[in-house]
Design a protein around this motif. Sequence first.
Motif, PDB file in Angstrom:
ATOM      1  N   ALA A  50      -3.865   3.790  -3.126  1.00  0.00           N
ATOM      2  CA  ALA A  50      -4.460   2.889  -2.160  1.00  0.00           C
ATOM      3  C   ALA A  50      -3.888   3.250  -0.554  1.00  0.00           C
ATOM      4  CB  ALA A  50      -4.175   1.297  -2.366  1.00  0.00           C
TER       5      ALA A  50
ATOM      6  N   ASP B  97      -0.271   0.146   7.664  1.00  0.00           N
ATOM      7  CA  ASP B  97       0.998  -0.057   7.808  1.00  0.00           C
ATOM      8  C   ASP B  97       1.157  -1.201   9.100  1.00  0.00           C
ATOM      9  OD1 ASP B  97       1.706   2.275   6.446  1.00  0.00           O
ATOM     10  OD2 ASP B  97       0.881   3.660   8.044  1.00  0.00           O
TER      11      ASP B  97
ATOM     12  N   LEU C 142       5.171   1.300  -2.030  1.00  0.00           N
ATOM     13  CA  LEU C 142       5.810   2.361  -2.721  1.00  0.00           C
ATOM     14  C   LEU C 142       7.070   2.152  -2.634  1.00  0.00           C
ATOM     15  CD1 LEU C 142       5.057   4.796  -4.479  1.00  0.00           C
ATOM     16  CD2 LEU C 142       4.961   6.080  -2.423  1.00  0.00           C
TER      17      LEU C 142
ATOM     18  N   PHE D  30       1.072   8.752  -2.888  1.00  0.00           N
ATOM     19  CA  PHE D  30       0.001   9.662  -2.276  1.00  0.00           C
ATOM     20  C   PHE D  30       0.593  10.022  -0.947  1.00  0.00           C
ATOM     21  CE2 PHE D  30      -3.699  10.333  -4.859  1.00  0.00           C
ATOM     22  CZ  PHE D  30      -3.274   9.611  -6.021  1.00  0.00           C
TER      23      PHE D  30
ATOM     24  N   LYS E 294       8.261  12.021   2.450  1.00  0.00           N
ATOM     25  CA  LYS E 294       7.656  10.533   1.647  1.00  0.00           C
ATOM     26  C   LYS E 294       8.258  10.463   0.435  1.00  0.00           C
ATOM     27  CE  LYS E 294       3.872  10.037   4.453  1.00  0.00           C
ATOM     28  NZ  LYS E 294       2.408  10.067   4.819  1.00  0.00           N
TER      29      LYS E 294
ATOM     30  N   LYS F  69      10.638   7.377  -0.190  1.00  0.00           N
ATOM     31  CA  LYS F  69      10.032   6.250  -0.996  1.00  0.00           C
ATOM     32  C   LYS F  69      10.470   6.244  -2.455  1.00  0.00           C
ATOM     33  CE  LYS F  69       6.308   5.949   2.043  1.00  0.00           C
ATOM     34  NZ  LYS F  69       4.975   5.053   2.353  1.00  0.00           N
TER      35      LYS F  69
HETATM   36  N1  CTP Z   1       2.068   2.714   1.063  1.00  0.00           N
HETATM   37  C1  CTP Z   1       2.367   1.373   0.889  1.00  0.00           C
HETATM   38  N2  CTP Z   1       2.756   0.581   1.711  1.00  0.00           N
HETATM   39  C2  CTP Z   1       2.419   0.704   2.790  1.00  0.00           C
HETATM   40  C3  CTP Z   1       2.019   2.165   3.378  1.00  0.00           C
HETATM   41  C4  CTP Z   1       1.721   3.045   2.359  1.00  0.00           C
HETATM   42  O1  CTP Z   1       2.905   1.542  -0.628  1.00  0.00           O
HETATM   43  N3  CTP Z   1       2.781  -0.169   3.693  1.00  0.00           N
HETATM   44  C5  CTP Z   1       2.058   4.008   0.287  1.00  0.00           C
HETATM   45  C6  CTP Z   1       0.571   4.484   0.083  1.00  0.00           C
HETATM   46  O2  CTP Z   1      -0.166   3.767  -0.857  1.00  0.00           O
HETATM   47  C7  CTP Z   1       0.743   5.976  -0.372  1.00  0.00           C
HETATM   48  C8  CTP Z   1       2.169   6.502   0.455  1.00  0.00           C
HETATM   49  O3  CTP Z   1       2.760   4.914   0.527  1.00  0.00           O
HETATM   50  O4  CTP Z   1       1.057   5.960  -1.844  1.00  0.00           O
HETATM   51  C9  CTP Z   1       1.944   7.033   1.515  1.00  0.00           C
HETATM   52  O5  CTP Z   1       1.131   6.374   2.541  1.00  0.00           O
HETATM   53  P1  CTP Z   1       0.775   7.128   3.700  1.00  0.00           P
HETATM   54  O6  CTP Z   1      -0.286   6.151   4.537  1.00  0.00           O
HETATM   55  O7  CTP Z   1       0.381   8.576   3.717  1.00  0.00           O
HETATM   56  O8  CTP Z   1       2.139   7.177   4.472  1.00  0.00           O
HETATM   57  P2  CTP Z   1       2.931   6.125   5.239  1.00  0.00           P
HETATM   58  O9  CTP Z   1       4.015   5.493   4.535  1.00  0.00           O
HETATM   59  O10 CTP Z   1       1.801   5.170   5.962  1.00  0.00           O
HETATM   60  O11 CTP Z   1       3.524   7.062   6.427  1.00  0.00           O
HETATM   61  P3  CTP Z   1       2.884   7.474   7.806  1.00  0.00           P
HETATM   62  O12 CTP Z   1       2.012   6.455   8.516  1.00  0.00           O
HETATM   63  O13 CTP Z   1       3.960   8.037   8.451  1.00  0.00           O
HETATM   64  O14 CTP Z   1       2.070   8.846   7.566  1.00  0.00           O
END
Ligand code: CTP
Length: 431
Positions: free
Chosen positions: A296, A300, A329, A345, A359, A363
């Motif tokens: 998903a 953020d 995550l 992802f 990441k 994570k």
């Molecule tokens: N993810 C999550 N919870 C959040 C944000 C992201 O679980 N609040 C998870 C996404 O599902 C994905 C991973 O973290 O598996 C990376 O998400 P991504 O959007 O690429 O990265 P971000 O953690 O949002 O970092 P950035 O915005 O700095 O790229």
Amino acid sequence: MTAVAGKRIVLGVSGGIAAYKAVEVCRLLVDDGAHVIPVLTKGATRFVGRTTFDALASEPVRMSLFDDDDPIPHTTLGQTADCIVVAPATARVIGAYAAGISSDLLTATLIATRAPVVVCPAMHTEMWEHPAVAHNIATLAARGVHVVGPESGRLAGGDEGAGRLSPPAEIVAAVARVLAPDRSAQDMAGPDRSAGDMAGPDRSAQDMAGLSVVVTAGGTREPIDPVRYIGNRSSGKQGYAFAEEAAGRGADVTVVTTVDRPAPPGATVVRVDTAEEMAAATTRAAAAADLVVMAAAVADFRPVEAADAKLKKRDGVPEIRLEPTPDILATLGAAKPEGQILVGFAAETCDVAANAATKLRGKGADYIVANDVTADNAGFVHDTNEVLVLACDGRIHPIGLRSKRQVAHAVLNLVVADRNADDRVDSQEKQ
Ligand code: CTP
């Protein structure tokens, strides 16, 4: 017995301070029953004596293209090796290999082989992060070379950062995984033969039967008022492809989704909207899951308060204060039950491998499936995708442009193969 037993392994050692750790790699491989042939560069001998390898390895050290009884040692070594592992791999050796330049026995052997190659970089952070080195590593990974490490930690000279050679036991485990008999044929293919294609044979067999899998899909929606929200471009297609693939292979699947789309037959669907709802539903479902795939696109940030009534234009442009959402995550990674596999992802617009590696570490995931969402025909909305899969032991697997279902198939092939290999190691240790 591990997968390295009885295999001819060329151990390439190049000139860096971590060369002393290659002695341990050599010893562990020999202990596991491998036939190890050390090939040292001239630089390596500035850090570690060849006598040490002569004493531990299965054959004496080789160094020269010319002073050998064999007139063509690089071809003989390259053709007869089951695997070549370079540990440590310096920026020079990585660059020469990526460019196809054979200036010594090690680089000539690398270019003369069709065996799988495992490259374990070690260098200072500034060198590791130099765009030329990053480009060369991406080139090698895209050709199917297995890249292990480097790790972050204390480096020669006392400073901290990325560039430390992976621990010898992890390098040997990675070699064993590469040589494991149930690796898909394409994944095992040597460098540059298949552009890292991991699709492999049709695994229509129920190789995920009995596994409980949770997949999240779609983009979350964070309400501003009853009609407006902060969202993103995610279509949920990649998440659904994972759910369909896992269900097709016999897994018991739960899809936590923001998207109205038919789920695979037999799957449990939990419909959510916001990051908060997705966090609650995913944490609940993940408690008993063997595999969690966080596909998903979770927002953020969310508005601190959602208005109860529609914001009216006549009241002027609203100021919307935002606050962070829970990182699902990272929360799952911090409290992962033993044996659970966590796939995250990374949606990136630049420096895909470096951002994804951050990441992966930050994570607590076991794998990150990373893509450049600005690339043609890949990422949000498209039916196709092109990704890099980073494993927590440092391996990087590129999956070239293909349907999202085929991407899911290739990623699950990797996850299932690693899980089976780990199970085999566990049961050997218990015996
Ligand atoms: N993810 C999550 N919870 C959040 C944000 C992201 O679980 N609040 C998870 C996404 O599902 C994905 C991973 O973290 O598996 C990376 O998400 P991504 O959007 O690429 O990265 P971000 O953690 O949002 O970092 P950035 O915005 O700095 O790229």
